[in-house]
Motif scaffolding. Structure first.
Motif, PDB file in Angstrom:
ATOM      1  N   GLY A 153       1.402  11.764 -10.188  1.00 40.79           N
ATOM      2  CA  GLY A 153       0.645  13.104 -10.167  1.00 40.79           C
ATOM      3  C   GLY A 153       1.684  14.218 -10.247  1.00 40.79           C
ATOM      4  N   LEU A 154       2.820  14.195  -9.414  1.00 41.32           N
ATOM      5  CA  LEU A 154       4.135  15.134  -9.636  1.00 41.32           C
ATOM      6  C   LEU A 154       4.457  15.251 -11.117  1.00 41.32           C
ATOM      7  CD1 LEU A 154       5.947  14.848  -6.289  1.00 41.32           C
ATOM      8  CD2 LEU A 154       4.551  16.806  -6.906  1.00 41.32           C
ATOM      9  N   LEU A 206       0.825  -1.307  -0.114  1.00 42.56           N
ATOM     10  CA  LEU A 206      -0.028   0.055   0.080  1.00 42.56           C
ATOM     11  C   LEU A 206       0.964   1.270   0.013  1.00 42.56           C
ATOM     12  CD1 LEU A 206      -2.896  -0.981   2.462  1.00 42.56           C
ATOM     13  CD2 LEU A 206      -3.075  -0.501   0.018  1.00 42.56           C
ATOM     14  N   ALA A 207       1.955   1.397   0.719  1.00 39.54           N
ATOM     15  CA  ALA A 207       2.773   2.147   0.817  1.00 39.54           C
ATOM     16  C   ALA A 207       3.404   2.652  -0.508  1.00 39.54           C
ATOM     17  CB  ALA A 207       3.958   2.397   2.002  1.00 39.54           C
ATOM     18  N   LEU A 208       3.886   1.540  -1.214  1.00 43.17           N
ATOM     19  CA  LEU A 208       4.677   1.720  -2.390  1.00 43.17           C
ATOM     20  C   LEU A 208       3.485   2.172  -3.678  1.00 43.17           C
ATOM     21  CD1 LEU A 208       7.044  -1.389  -2.656  1.00 43.17           C
ATOM     22  CD2 LEU A 208       7.596   1.144  -2.413  1.00 43.17           C
ATOM     23  N   THR A 209       2.294   1.694  -3.462  1.00 43.28           N
ATOM     24  CA  THR A 209       1.285   2.052  -4.604  1.00 43.28           C
ATOM     25  C   THR A 209       1.048   3.610  -4.195  1.00 43.28           C
ATOM     26  OG1 THR A 209       0.264  -0.001  -4.367  1.00 43.28           O
ATOM     27  CG2 THR A 209      -1.059   1.801  -5.241  1.00 43.28           C
ATOM     28  N   LEU A 210       0.843   4.031  -2.911  1.00 43.08           N
ATOM     29  CA  LEU A 210       0.593   5.548  -2.506  1.00 43.08           C
ATOM     30  C   LEU A 210       1.724   6.402  -3.185  1.00 43.08           C
ATOM     31  CD1 LEU A 210      -1.237   5.390   0.807  1.00 43.08           C
ATOM     32  CD2 LEU A 210      -2.060   6.164  -1.468  1.00 43.08           C
ATOM     33  N   PHE A 211       2.959   5.960  -2.818  1.00 40.95           N
ATOM     34  CA  PHE A 211       4.200   6.512  -3.301  1.00 40.95           C
ATOM     35  C   PHE A 211       4.287   6.656  -4.889  1.00 40.95           C
ATOM     36  CE2 PHE A 211       8.572   6.822  -4.632  1.00 40.95           C
ATOM     37  CZ  PHE A 211       9.021   7.818  -3.878  1.00 40.95           C
ATOM     38  N   ARG A 236       3.198  14.454 -13.796  1.00 39.60           N
ATOM     39  CA  ARG A 236       1.796  14.981 -14.871  1.00 39.60           C
ATOM     40  C   ARG A 236       1.895  16.439 -14.510  1.00 39.60           C
ATOM     41  NH1 ARG A 236      -0.598  15.331 -19.263  1.00 39.60           N
ATOM     42  NH2 ARG A 236      -2.775  16.079 -18.975  1.00 39.60           N
ATOM     43  N   SER A 237       1.904  17.068 -13.406  1.00 46.67           N
ATOM     44  CA  SER A 237       1.818  18.535 -13.260  1.00 46.67           C
ATOM     45  C   SER A 237       3.201  19.034 -13.473  1.00 46.67           C
ATOM     46  CB  SER A 237       1.872  18.721 -11.577  1.00 46.67           C
ATOM     47  OG  SER A 237       3.079  18.484 -10.952  1.00 46.67           O
ATOM     48  N   LEU A 238       4.224  18.401 -13.483  1.00 50.00           N
ATOM     49  CA  LEU A 238       5.491  19.167 -14.075  1.00 50.00           C
ATOM     50  C   LEU A 238       5.287  19.096 -15.689  1.00 50.00           C
ATOM     51  CD1 LEU A 238       8.373  20.035 -13.973  1.00 50.00           C
ATOM     52  CD2 LEU A 238       8.954  17.618 -13.943  1.00 50.00           C
ATOM     53  N   GLN A 239       4.701  18.195 -16.372  1.00 53.77           N
ATOM     54  CA  GLN A 239       4.473  18.209 -17.737  1.00 53.77           C
ATOM     55  C   GLN A 239       3.489  19.298 -18.518  1.00 53.77           C
ATOM     56  OE1 GLN A 239       2.318  14.869 -19.288  1.00 53.77           O
ATOM     57  NE2 GLN A 239       2.530  15.260 -21.470  1.00 53.77           N
TER      58      GLN A 239
END
Length: 144
Positions: free
Chosen positions: A38-39, A27-32, A41-44
């Motif tokens: 997301g980061l 779960l932690a790896l999935t969230l990471f 995509r926002s950078l793009q």
């Protein structure tokens, strides 16, 4: 003295936590990974937005430069088209007589509206930019 041995009921419970540890790690790896995506995509998106803003700025500078060049020419040469090879856009100018009246109602002569326009693409969007100025050209300036 001998140390008391752990209760036999604690051992099976300890074995069950190993499965939960693996689940928590997944779960932690999935969230990471979702956060990293997301980061990215926002950078793009910010890079694309910056490119569009730079394109708009370059187009506006080209319009201003073309306008300044055209407004110094005689009236007969003010209607022109120019292909800017660097920006790959066509700048077009047009001139129209302007009818203004003073306080007494007298028409002011030798006034014109100079308009410079272009159409271009910014991202996937078609945009049109234009500039307009009022130009005063006397008969002696028109003959030159």
């Amino acid at each position: 003295m001998t140390s008391p041995s752990p209760a036999p009921s604690n051992r099976p419970a300890r074995r069950r936590t190993h499965g939960y540890l693996l689940l928590e790690l997944i779960l932690a790896l999935t969230l990471f990974s979702l956060a990293v995506l997301g980061l990215a995509r926002s950078l793009q998106m910010s890079i694309q937005t910056g490119a569009i803003i730079n394109r708009d700025h370059d187009v506006r500078l080209a319009l201003r430069g073309f306008l300044e060049e055209i407004r110094r020419k005689p009236l007969s040469e003010m209607t022109q088209s120019y292909l800017d090879p660097r920006l790959n856009l066509t700048l077009q100018s047009s001139i129209e007589p302007l009818e203004l009246r003073d306080r007494n109602g007298t028409v002011l002569n030798n006034l014109y509206t100079l308009r410079v326009a272009t159409t271009y693409e910014a991202g996937a969007e078609q945009r049109e930019e234009f500039l307009e100025v009022f130009v005063y050209k006397t008969q002696t300036e028109e003959a030159n």
